[in-house]
Write a protein that holds these residues in place. Structure first.
Motif, PDB file in Angstrom:
ATOM      1  N   ASP A   1       0.836  -1.210   0.000  1.00 16.43           N
ATOM      2  CA  ASP A   1       0.000   0.000   0.000  1.00 16.43           C
ATOM      3  C   ASP A   1       0.866   1.253   0.000  1.00 16.43           C
ATOM      4  O   ASP A   1       1.940   1.289   0.599  1.00 16.43           O
ATOM      5  N   ARG A   2       0.363   2.304  -0.643  1.00 14.83           N
ATOM      6  CA  ARG A   2       1.185   3.521  -0.701  1.00 14.83           C
ATOM      7  C   ARG A   2       1.238   4.251   0.639  1.00 14.83           C
ATOM      8  O   ARG A   2       2.032   5.165   0.835  1.00 14.83           O
ATOM      9  N   ARG A   3       0.412   3.839   1.572  1.00 16.47           N
ATOM     10  CA  ARG A   3       0.481   4.427   2.913  1.00 16.47           C
ATOM     11  C   ARG A   3       1.038   3.421   3.934  1.00 16.47           C
ATOM     12  O   ARG A   3       0.808   3.552   5.127  1.00 16.47           O
TER      13      ARG A   3
ATOM     14  N   MET B   1      -2.688  18.645  -0.895  1.00 22.00           N
ATOM     15  CA  MET B   1      -2.822  17.253  -1.323  1.00 22.00           C
ATOM     16  C   MET B   1      -2.052  16.981  -2.604  1.00 22.00           C
ATOM     17  O   MET B   1      -2.067  17.799  -3.534  1.00 22.00           O
ATOM     18  N   CYS B   2      -1.412  15.814  -2.665  1.00 20.69           N
ATOM     19  CA  CYS B   2      -0.749  15.387  -3.894  1.00 20.69           C
ATOM     20  C   CYS B   2      -1.824  14.901  -4.869  1.00 20.69           C
ATOM     21  O   CYS B   2      -2.964  14.683  -4.471  1.00 20.69           O
ATOM     22  N   PRO B   3      -1.478  14.726  -6.155  1.00 23.68           N
ATOM     23  CA  PRO B   3      -2.492  14.298  -7.133  1.00 23.68           C
ATOM     24  C   PRO B   3      -3.203  12.997  -6.733  1.00 23.68           C
ATOM     25  O   PRO B   3      -4.410  12.878  -6.898  1.00 23.68           O
ATOM     26  N   ASP B   4      -2.460  12.048  -6.176  1.00 22.87           N
ATOM     27  CA  ASP B   4      -3.090  10.777  -5.786  1.00 22.87           C
ATOM     28  C   ASP B   4      -4.131  10.996  -4.689  1.00 22.87           C
ATOM     29  O   ASP B   4      -5.235  10.454  -4.728  1.00 22.87           O
ATOM     30  N   CYS B   5      -3.758  11.765  -3.661  1.00 27.65           N
ATOM     31  CA  CYS B   5      -4.686  12.015  -2.561  1.00 27.65           C
ATOM     32  C   CYS B   5      -5.888  12.809  -3.054  1.00 27.65           C
ATOM     33  O   CYS B   5      -7.025  12.532  -2.671  1.00 27.65           O
ATOM     34  N   ARG B   6      -5.620  13.774  -3.930  1.00 28.93           N
ATOM     35  CA  ARG B   6      -6.735  14.590  -4.438  1.00 28.93           C
ATOM     36  C   ARG B   6      -7.712  13.739  -5.235  1.00 28.93           C
ATOM     37  O   ARG B   6      -8.937  13.893  -5.115  1.00 28.93           O
TER      38      ARG B   6
ATOM     39  N   THR C   1      -7.229  13.689   5.132  1.00 32.45           N
ATOM     40  CA  THR C   1      -6.504  12.650   4.389  1.00 32.45           C
ATOM     41  C   THR C   1      -5.103  13.133   3.997  1.00 32.45           C
ATOM     42  O   THR C   1      -4.879  14.328   3.776  1.00 32.45           O
ATOM     43  N   ALA C   2      -4.185  12.193   3.938  1.00 32.58           N
ATOM     44  CA  ALA C   2      -2.789  12.527   3.653  1.00 32.58           C
ATOM     45  C   ALA C   2      -2.042  11.257   3.282  1.00 32.58           C
ATOM     46  O   ALA C   2      -2.563  10.158   3.471  1.00 32.58           O
ATOM     47  N   CYS C   3      -0.851  11.435   2.760  1.00 31.00           N
ATOM     48  CA  CYS C   3      -0.008  10.273   2.468  1.00 31.00           C
ATOM     49  C   CYS C   3       1.443  10.686   2.679  1.00 31.00           C
ATOM     50  O   CYS C   3       1.722  11.857   2.927  1.00 31.00           O
ATOM     51  N   PRO C   4       2.373   9.744   2.575  1.00 28.38           N
ATOM     52  CA  PRO C   4       3.776  10.094   2.849  1.00 28.38           C
ATOM     53  C   PRO C   4       4.302  11.179   1.912  1.00 28.38           C
ATOM     54  O   PRO C   4       5.222  11.920   2.261  1.00 28.38           O
ATOM     55  N   VAL C   5       3.727  11.296   0.719  1.00 27.05           N
ATOM     56  CA  VAL C   5       4.215  12.284  -0.240  1.00 27.05           C
ATOM     57  C   VAL C   5       3.809  13.702   0.167  1.00 27.05           C
ATOM     58  O   VAL C   5       4.592  14.638   0.068  1.00 27.05           O
ATOM     59  N   CYS C   6       2.559  13.839   0.615  1.00 27.19           N
ATOM     60  CA  CYS C   6       2.039  15.191   0.798  1.00 27.19           C
ATOM     61  C   CYS C   6       1.704  15.551   2.247  1.00 27.19           C
ATOM     62  O   CYS C   6       1.470  16.712   2.558  1.00 27.19           O
ATOM     63  N   GLY C   7       1.657  14.581   3.140  1.00 24.79           N
ATOM     64  CA  GLY C   7       1.091  14.844   4.462  1.00 24.79           C
ATOM     65  C   GLY C   7       2.122  15.115   5.538  1.00 24.79           C
ATOM     66  O   GLY C   7       3.308  15.315   5.266  1.00 24.79           O
TER      67      GLY C   7
HETATM   68 ZN   LIG Z   1      -0.843  12.465  -0.772  1.00 25.57          ZN
END
Ligand SMILES: [Zn+2]
Ligand SMILES: [Zn+2]
Length: 766
Positions: free
Chosen positions: A121-123, A158-163, A179-185
């Motif tokens: 998973d990306r998270r 937000m990064c494109p994936d999260c958006r 919401t967030a992920c390692p790239v943008c959060g």
């Molecule tokens: Zn993200």
């Protein structure tokens, strides 16, 4: 035939996946239209077949999203069609009357947990994973309506994936505002005590949490930024680590809470019933007080001389990572110096805690509202809240009545909460703490301002305690004069709070057993029997007054109360009794105390049951000086022999309304002189107080034809006493009401004040 309906749903409907739910329901039934959050709730427009619209509404009612709480659904039907081509979710609109309850913070859901530990998973292992069904809410909300831009998550784009997920109505992160992920959060980082970042040369960023787990197991103390504030963590099995934490925190005996990875780990140290297991696992994730197993290996210093341990399970992704694969508990206590509020701001925390923590595990998601962990236990098979905070606040308590006007109730001094009320809701605040210093007072006033903004409240009535010296009272009196100010007696507020908690009305026999509260006669009450309703509390009986030598000092030094009660029971000759207690009285300063009482200087009179518990506790050999509130009574409860049933006799004379404590003290002393162990004397004393309550209630029942008893006040945190009292009252045919949704301690006072103030306004007396 196509028709259009407008539907307004009120309640907890924002930030809980309500709009995607509406979207999918509308699509299912082929309805077209719009859904949007407004400042009142969720506003839906649908058009299609009328029978489909009816079904659609029935589905909303019967099967709403798990975290939502619908208060009402208002519809206008048969409007002219607007010819919508599709169903859309619209951005929030700033309209309506601005009144939307905000969800409390919710522990990580199963779906997010699965992703957290899924290497594909990306998270994977991302400590800030969340979705529409879980994550931070109240602690990050700055304003309403609840949208990302009005939360501290606005710091992260937000990064494109999260958006894409956020904008996809079929995704489980659709409009998940945090919401967030390692790239943008948000990102974690680790500092040493001197404020230097522990860089990648020491630990790779993705290994930081595992590294911290290692530090803890090596005996280090780590300050960890969580959801509502900082925790101080250490190894709960290591006496050295726990004792060091106590020394550095200046916290001598007050028990520390712990966190464990699973119920199974908790069960190694405590007995866990089915109801307790459910409470531990509930999404609110409170600290649950549990009976300690005799073979537990928890360091004694975690909870000295008490028989309960406080456990919680991980509730944020960071906790899940920190405790991953750990088969032993960690101490997780509030990150503060004793008596100060919990730290929540990075800069402030590192300044205040750098003498305590060896390391700081921080992140860059701001906490807007500090919120301590909630504390609860199971009584009679149901949850009894002792501290209502994270996971509960700011969820409103639904009333059985309507508030005539908007009310602010300022609460008490200790364990303060405030309460704002309007319509059928009471917004009881998160736990503020003891209003004894500037930091806590600031937290109190900022909290009130925040609640007023969030729920669009402008109180016209301000309720406060009768005690002139409480900071909450001074605050109430300092507010501008347009609001109606109403003073509410402390124990009347306790009883009213218990009535609201149980949604009852009318007269009850109110039993308030408490520490101290300012009475209408200017003396300090706390062992009170009332005939009460919301409007009035008629004091029908109370413990006889005794002096409290030294005032507040008598609270910290329970031996003073023991000496006073002994003098009361035996006269000045008590110093010749063959008891260990009297041996060092002279040295402690009894002669001074004696003349102080004789001349009535600095010796306010009290009818407090809490002080009588202190006296008996001290007589039985617990510490002469206590260092946290209620300690003497808590240790007295812990030592009681659970197999001993019989009690002594309080003397209730049929005519007098003052109940003498002296005879009970005499009985206890005789038992001690006869060689009975303290465990037995403690048990008998507990039975005796229960007996007293039941006999007094029976007397009031005879006189006043009342059969309902409401029990409130801090003394009823004592489970041995509460259990015995309820059992005996029920056996005697009484209907008994105890606290469940708000604390029996002073944390419940604000709610009671609001109810009493409302009744007074309604009656036209004020
Ligand atoms: Zn993200
Ligand atoms: Zn989730």
């Amino acid at each position: 035939m196509v028709t259009r309906s407008q539907i307004l749903v009120r309640g907890i409907v924002q930030g809980v996946g309500f709009r995607p739910f509406i979207y999918s329901q509308a699509n299912r039934r082929d309805l077209r239209g719009r859904v949007r959050n407004n400042t009142t709730g969720v506003l839906i427009e649908v058009e299609g077949n009328y029978s489909d619209i009816e079904q659609f509404i029935a589905d909303i009612r019967s099967n709403p999203p798990p975290l939502s709480l619908i208060e009402s659904i208002e519809c206008s039907h048969h409007l002219a069609p607007a010819d919508y081509a599709d169903f859309l979710i619209l951005e929030s609109a700033q309209q309506g009357e601005r009144f939307v309850p905000i969800s409390a913070d919710v522990s990580t859901c199963d779906a997010c947990l699965k992703e957290l530990f899924d290497a594909r998973d990306r998270r994977y292992q991302y400590p800030f994973i969340n979705c529409t069904n879980c994550g931070p809410r109240f602690t990050i909300v700055e304003d309403i309506p609840y949208d990302r831009a009005k939360t501290t998550m606005r710091d992260f784009e937000m990064c494109p994936d999260c958006r894409a997920e956020y904008e996809n109505p079929l995704d489980r992160r659709f409009h998940a505002e945090p919401t967030a992920c390692p790239v943008c959060g948000p990102q974690l980082y680790l500092l040493s005590a001197d404020g230097l970042e522990v860089g990648p040369d020491v630990v790779a960023p993705q290994d930081t949490v595992a590294f911290v787990q290692g530090l803890l197991l090596k005996g280090r103390i780590v300050a960890i930024k969580g959801v509502g504030g900082f925790h101080l963590a250490c190894d709960a099995l290591s006496p050295e680590a726990v004792e060091q934490l106590r020394r550095r925190k200046y916290r001598e005996d007050k028990p520390f809470a712990m966190m464990a990875n699973s119920v199974e780990v908790v069960e190694q140290h405590c007995f866990v019933s089915e109801a307790e297991r459910r409470l531990l696992l509930s999404e609110r994730r409170p600290i649950v007080l549990l009976e300690k197993r005799p073979d537990s290996e928890i360091a004694q210093a975690v909870a000295p001389r008490v028989n309960n341990l406080g456990f919680m399970l991980p509730y944020s992704p960071l906790h899940h990572l920190l405790l991953n694969n750990l088969d032993q508990p960690l101490v997780m206590t509030s990150g503060n110096m004793s008596n100060e509020p919990i730290s929540y701001d990075d800069g402030e925390a590192t300044r205040r805690l750098n003498k305590i923590a060896d390391y700081f595990l921080l992140h860059d998601r701001r906490i807007h509202m500090r919120t301590d962990d909630s504390v609860a236990r199971i009584h009679d098979g149901r949850e009894m809240i002792l501290r209502r905070s994270r996971g509960h606040a700011p969820e409103p308590i639904r009333m059985a009545f309507r508030f005539e006007r908007q009310v602010l109730a300022c609460g008490a001094e200790l364990k303060n909460t405030f309460c704002l009320a309007r319509d059928k809701y009471a917004f009881v605040s998160h736990h503020i703490g003891d209003l004894e210093n500037l930091e806590t007072l600031q937290s109190f006033t900022e909290g009130i301002d925040h609640f007023k903004r969030l729920f669009f409240l402008e109180p016209e009535v301000v309720a406060y305690d009768l005690h002139p010296e409480y900071l909450s009272t001074k605050y109430a009196l300092s507010l501008d004069d347009t609001a109606t100010k109403i003073a509410v007696q402390h124990h009347h507020a306790h009883i009213a709070s218990c009535m609201v908690d149980n949604q009852i009305d009318g007269e009850v026999i109110g039993v308030a057993m408490d520490g101290l509260g300012f009475g209408t006669d200017g003396r300090m009450w706390g062992g009170e029997f009332f005939v009460a309703d919301f409007l009035e509390a008629e004091r029908v009986a109370h413990l006889a007054y005794v002096p409290m030598p030294g005032g507040a000092k008598a609270i910290r030094e329970p031996w003073r109360m023991a000496a006073i009660y002994l003098q009361h029971a035996f006269g000045d000759e008590f110093v010749n009794l063959d008891l260990p207690f009297v041996k060092d009285l002279e040295q402690r300063g009894w002669p001074t105390l004696r003349s102080m009482v004789a001349t009535r200087s600095n010796s306010p009179e009290t009818s407090s049951m809490g002080r009588l518990f202190d006296a008996v506790s001290s007589l039985l050999g617990v510490k002469a000086e206590v260092n946290y509130e209620g300690q003497a009574a808590i240790e007295l409860e812990a030592m009681a022999d659970r197999n001993c049933a019989e009690g002594y006799e309080f003397q209730i004379s049929p005519t007098e309304n003052a109940i003498e404590g002296g005879p009970v003290i005499r009985d206890a002393v005789e038992d001690l002189l006869d060689g009975f162990p303290a465990a037995v004397v403690s048990a008998r004393f507990h039975s005796d107080v229960a007996n007293l309550i039941v006999s007094m209630a029976a007397k009031v029942r005879n006189d006043r034809k009342l059969n309902r008893v409401a029990l409130s006040g801090g003394v009823f945190q004592n489970m041995l006493l509460l259990g015995k009292t309820c059992e005996m009252l029920r056996r005697d045919g009484f209907q008994v009401f105890t606290h469940a949704r708000v604390p029996t301690n002073d944390g419940g006072i604000s709610l009671g004040q609001a109810a009493v103030a409302n009744a007074l306004i309604k009656s036209g007396r004020i």
